[in-house]
Design an enzyme around this catalytic site. Structure first.
Site, short mmCIF file in Angstrom:
data_model
loop_
_atom_site.label_atom_id
_atom_site.label_comp_id
_atom_site.label_asym_id
_atom_site.label_seq_id
_atom_site.Cartn_x
_atom_site.Cartn_y
_atom_site.Cartn_z
CB THR A 41 -0.89 -0.01 1.26
OG1 THR A 41 -1.72 -1.17 1.21
CG2 THR A 41 -1.77 1.23 1.34
N GLY A 42 0.45 2.28 -0.74
CA GLY A 42 1.15 3.55 -0.68
C GLY A 42 1.47 4.10 -2.05
CG ASP A 96 4.03 -2.92 1.62
OD1 ASP A 96 3.65 -1.79 1.24
OD2 ASP A 96 3.51 -3.51 2.58
CG ASP A 99 5.89 5.11 6.49
OD1 ASP A 99 5.53 5.77 5.51
OD2 ASP A 99 5.18 4.23 7.01
CE LYS A 109 4.89 -2.07 5.15
NZ LYS A 109 4.50 -1.01 4.20
CD GLU A 118 1.32 -1.78 4.48
OE1 GLU A 118 1.22 -1.09 3.48
OE2 GLU A 118 1.80 -1.34 5.54
C1 5RP Z 1 1.13 1.91 4.38
C2 5RP Z 1 2.61 1.87 4.40
C3 5RP Z 1 3.30 2.46 3.22
O1 5RP Z 1 3.99 1.44 2.58
C4 5RP Z 1 4.25 3.50 3.68
O2 5RP Z 1 3.49 4.48 4.39
C5 5RP Z 1 4.99 4.15 2.52
O3 5RP Z 1 4.10 4.86 1.71
P1 5RP Z 1 4.59 5.80 0.53
O4 5RP Z 1 5.21 4.89 -0.49
O5 5RP Z 1 3.33 6.48 0.07
O6 5RP Z 1 5.59 6.77 1.11
O7 5RP Z 1 3.25 1.35 5.27
O8 5RP Z 1 0.60 1.36 5.56
#
Ligand code: 5RP
Length: 243
Positions: A41-42, A96, A99, A109, A118
């Site tokens: 996700t993201g 995936d 953060d 994350k 996740e």
């Molecule tokens: C979602 C997450 C995402 O993988 C994480 O926040 C990274 O997102 P992005 O690629 O938009 O920076 O852990 O629960």
């Protein structure tokens, strides 16, 4: 759906989005015909999902297991056949985002709110690849991001007190409009817990998850096989090779 319609031209993307696209699309090269693929996700793994949609148009056959409602919707739009963990409890490869990433391939994350699904999908995966731009790299976890902790709404106040005793400042996550409490896909709350710096993530993960009312936390330790990091110099991997 023709995926060309939902992929912006590179000239319209800001520099960080372009890095996310490069990392996300590079990881799709590890997906092979016949695989069951966990879909993270993201905004970075979004590019992996769109690329997989293109690869399906070109003839590859895969089954996706989404980690959030958001990724499920995106994957459906991209034309990826989806299934569930009940039908496919063993996943060949999950891709995936994250953060924060440290040099040991440990992560924070969950700023996107999907941490529990996740982590379940990661635990069911033979291999897990993380895609990030280089702003996500840290020496010590907790440097930039809070640790998101998913909790049962029933346990909000006791969880706040317990997580504060572990040395954090728990903040209840709100929706973007700041008026309603944010709810995860599992109908739970998230406490974003900022720790000064996390010197012993293994112990902290256990202590957080031992708190009654905590469903899961965003420390991902020893779950990752490869991190793909996009920077203006190109995409590099940690470690150098997929083992
Ligand atoms: C979602 C997450 C995402 O993988 C994480 O926040 C990274 O997102 P992005 O690629 O938009 O920076 O852990 O629960």
């Amino acid at each position: 759906m023709n995926n060309d319609n939902i992929i912006a031209g590179e000239d319209t993307l800001d520099p960080q989005t372009l890095l996310k696209k490069q990392a996300g699309e590079s990881a799709a090269e590890h997906v092979k015909d016949g695989m069951v693929v966990g879909l993270g996700t993201g905004s970075t793994v979004k590019w992996t999902i769109l690329k997989l949609g293109q690869m399906i148009e070109d003839g590859i056959k895969i089954i996706g297991i989404p980690t959030s409602v958001r990724s499920e919707v995106l994957a459906r739009e991209a034309g990826i056949p989806l299934s569930t963990l009940d039908a496919h409890p063993e996943i060949d490869l999950t891709i995936d985002g994250a953060d924060e990433v440290d040099a040991h391939l440990n992560l924070i994350k969950g700023l996107g709110g999907a941490l529990t699904r996740e982590k379940i999908v990661a635990a069911c995966s033979k291999k897990e690849i993380i895609v990030v731009d280089d702003s996500k790299l840290v020496d010590v976890l907790g440097t930039k991001a809070p640790v998101p902790v998913e909790i049962l709404p029933f346990a909000l106040e006791p969880c706040k007190i317990s997580l504060a005793k572990l040395g954090s400042e728990p903040v209840l996550r709100m929706n973007e409009n700041k008026k309603e409490v944010y709810k995860t896909d599992n109908d739970n709350y998230i406490l974003d817990c900022r720790f000064d710096s996390i010197t012993n993530p293994v112990e902290l993960e256990q202590r957080i998850n031992n708190t009654p009312g905590v469903v899961e936390n965003g420390l991902f330790l020893n779950l990752i096989d490869l991190v793909m990091i996009a920077s203006p110099d190109g995409v590099r991997t940690l470690p150098d090779q997929f083992s």
